[in-house]
Design a protein around this motif. Structure first.
Motif, mmCIF file in Angstrom:
data_model
loop_
_atom_site.group_PDB
_atom_site.id
_atom_site.type_symbol
_atom_site.label_atom_id
_atom_site.label_comp_id
_atom_site.label_asym_id
_atom_site.label_seq_id
_atom_site.Cartn_x
_atom_site.Cartn_y
_atom_site.Cartn_z
ATOM 1 N N GLN A 31 0.822 -1.206 0.000
ATOM 2 C CA GLN A 31 0.000 0.000 0.000
ATOM 3 C C GLN A 31 0.864 1.268 0.000
ATOM 4 O OE1 GLN A 31 0.170 -2.248 2.424
ATOM 5 N NE2 GLN A 31 0.393 -1.247 4.408
ATOM 6 N N HIS A 32 2.099 1.140 0.501
ATOM 7 C CA HIS A 32 3.021 2.287 0.472
ATOM 8 C C HIS A 32 3.359 2.646 -0.984
ATOM 9 C CE1 HIS A 32 6.013 5.080 1.925
ATOM 10 N NE2 HIS A 32 6.901 4.532 1.107
ATOM 11 N N GLN A 34 1.504 1.981 -3.600
ATOM 12 C CA GLN A 34 0.275 2.530 -4.194
ATOM 13 C C GLN A 34 0.120 4.007 -3.814
ATOM 14 O OE1 GLN A 34 -1.459 1.016 -6.388
ATOM 15 N NE2 GLN A 34 -1.080 -1.146 -6.110
ATOM 16 N N ARG A 35 0.410 4.329 -2.556
ATOM 17 C CA ARG A 35 0.301 5.716 -2.088
ATOM 18 C C ARG A 35 1.329 6.607 -2.804
ATOM 19 N NH1 ARG A 35 -0.135 4.529 2.793
ATOM 20 N NH2 ARG A 35 2.047 4.579 3.420
ATOM 21 N N GLU A 36 2.565 6.107 -2.967
ATOM 22 C CA GLU A 36 3.592 6.877 -3.677
ATOM 23 C C GLU A 36 3.159 7.157 -5.119
ATOM 24 O OE1 GLU A 36 8.022 6.061 -2.217
ATOM 25 O OE2 GLU A 36 6.978 4.207 -2.779
ATOM 26 N N TRP A 37 2.591 6.151 -5.794
ATOM 27 C CA TRP A 37 2.133 6.371 -7.169
ATOM 28 C C TRP A 37 1.056 7.445 -7.216
ATOM 29 C CZ3 TRP A 37 2.169 0.437 -7.798
ATOM 30 C CH2 TRP A 37 3.379 0.032 -8.371
ATOM 31 N N THR A 38 0.152 7.408 -6.265
ATOM 32 C CA THR A 38 -0.933 8.385 -6.241
ATOM 33 C C THR A 38 -0.423 9.789 -5.916
ATOM 34 O OG1 THR A 38 -2.508 6.681 -5.582
ATOM 35 C CG2 THR A 38 -3.141 8.964 -5.147
ATOM 36 N N GLU A 39 0.428 9.891 -4.910
ATOM 37 C CA GLU A 39 0.868 11.202 -4.428
ATOM 38 C C GLU A 39 2.031 11.794 -5.212
ATOM 39 O OE1 GLU A 39 1.695 10.618 -0.260
ATOM 40 O OE2 GLU A 39 -0.429 10.214 0.195
#
Length: 169
Positions: A31-32, A34-39
């Protein structure tokens, strides 16, 4: 213009999403990633668990392709390597994602195109980053486990080594 059926588009999106979930699982906490890709638009992933990468300097790729034209280079990667390739345009380098294989023999045979694995990290762009500036996918992963064939990457390096290509650009 041919319209792609919506079910095909949804199926394709689902396959790409699954491919990126698979990549994210290279991290202990997917999930980290995934969060990096989003942010941030990219995630830093450890190598050597799900995949390695072969660092391909731009000059080597352009020799193999016979040009530095990004469209021709992308087409060569798609047809010749058959797997995902990242382009870091500011650094003029490419990274072919390959299976986890022993690096020592590779790096001795191909010092100009080093394979990186355990102990290294790679900035991996989000699925929607497809160029032409910054860090982006020259060829995006299509399915879970989609990687370039190591022998195909070796053949690309041999193409660049061919002295007949030295003047081609």
């Amino acid at each position: 213009m041919t319209k792609i059926p919506e079910t095909t588009q949804l199926g394709s999106r689902a396959l790409v999403g699954a491919a990126f979930d698979w990549l994210a699982r290279a991290q202990a906490e997917p999930q980290h990633a995934q969060r990096e890709w989003t942010e941030r638009g990219s995630a830093v992933l450890p190598l050597g668990t799900r995949f390695n990468t072969v660092h391909l300097p731009g000059r080597l790729v352009h020799l193999a392709a016979g040009t530095s034209d990004p469209d021709v280079v992308q087409q060569m990667f798609a047809e010749f390597l058959g797997g995902p390739v990242i382009h870091n345009r500011p650094l003029q380098e490419y990274h072919a994602l390959v299976e986890c294989t022993p690096r020592l023999g590779w790096n001795q045979r191909y010092p100009e195109a080093r394979m990186l694995g355990v102990g290294h990290f790679l900035s991996v762009p989000a699925s929607d980053l497809r160029g032409p500036t910054g860090l982006y996918w020259a060829v995006r992963p299509r399915i879970v486990g989609d990687l370039c064939a190591v022998p195909s990457v070796a053949a690309l390096v041999h193409m660049a080594r061919d002295p007949r290509r030295a003047g081609a650009r």
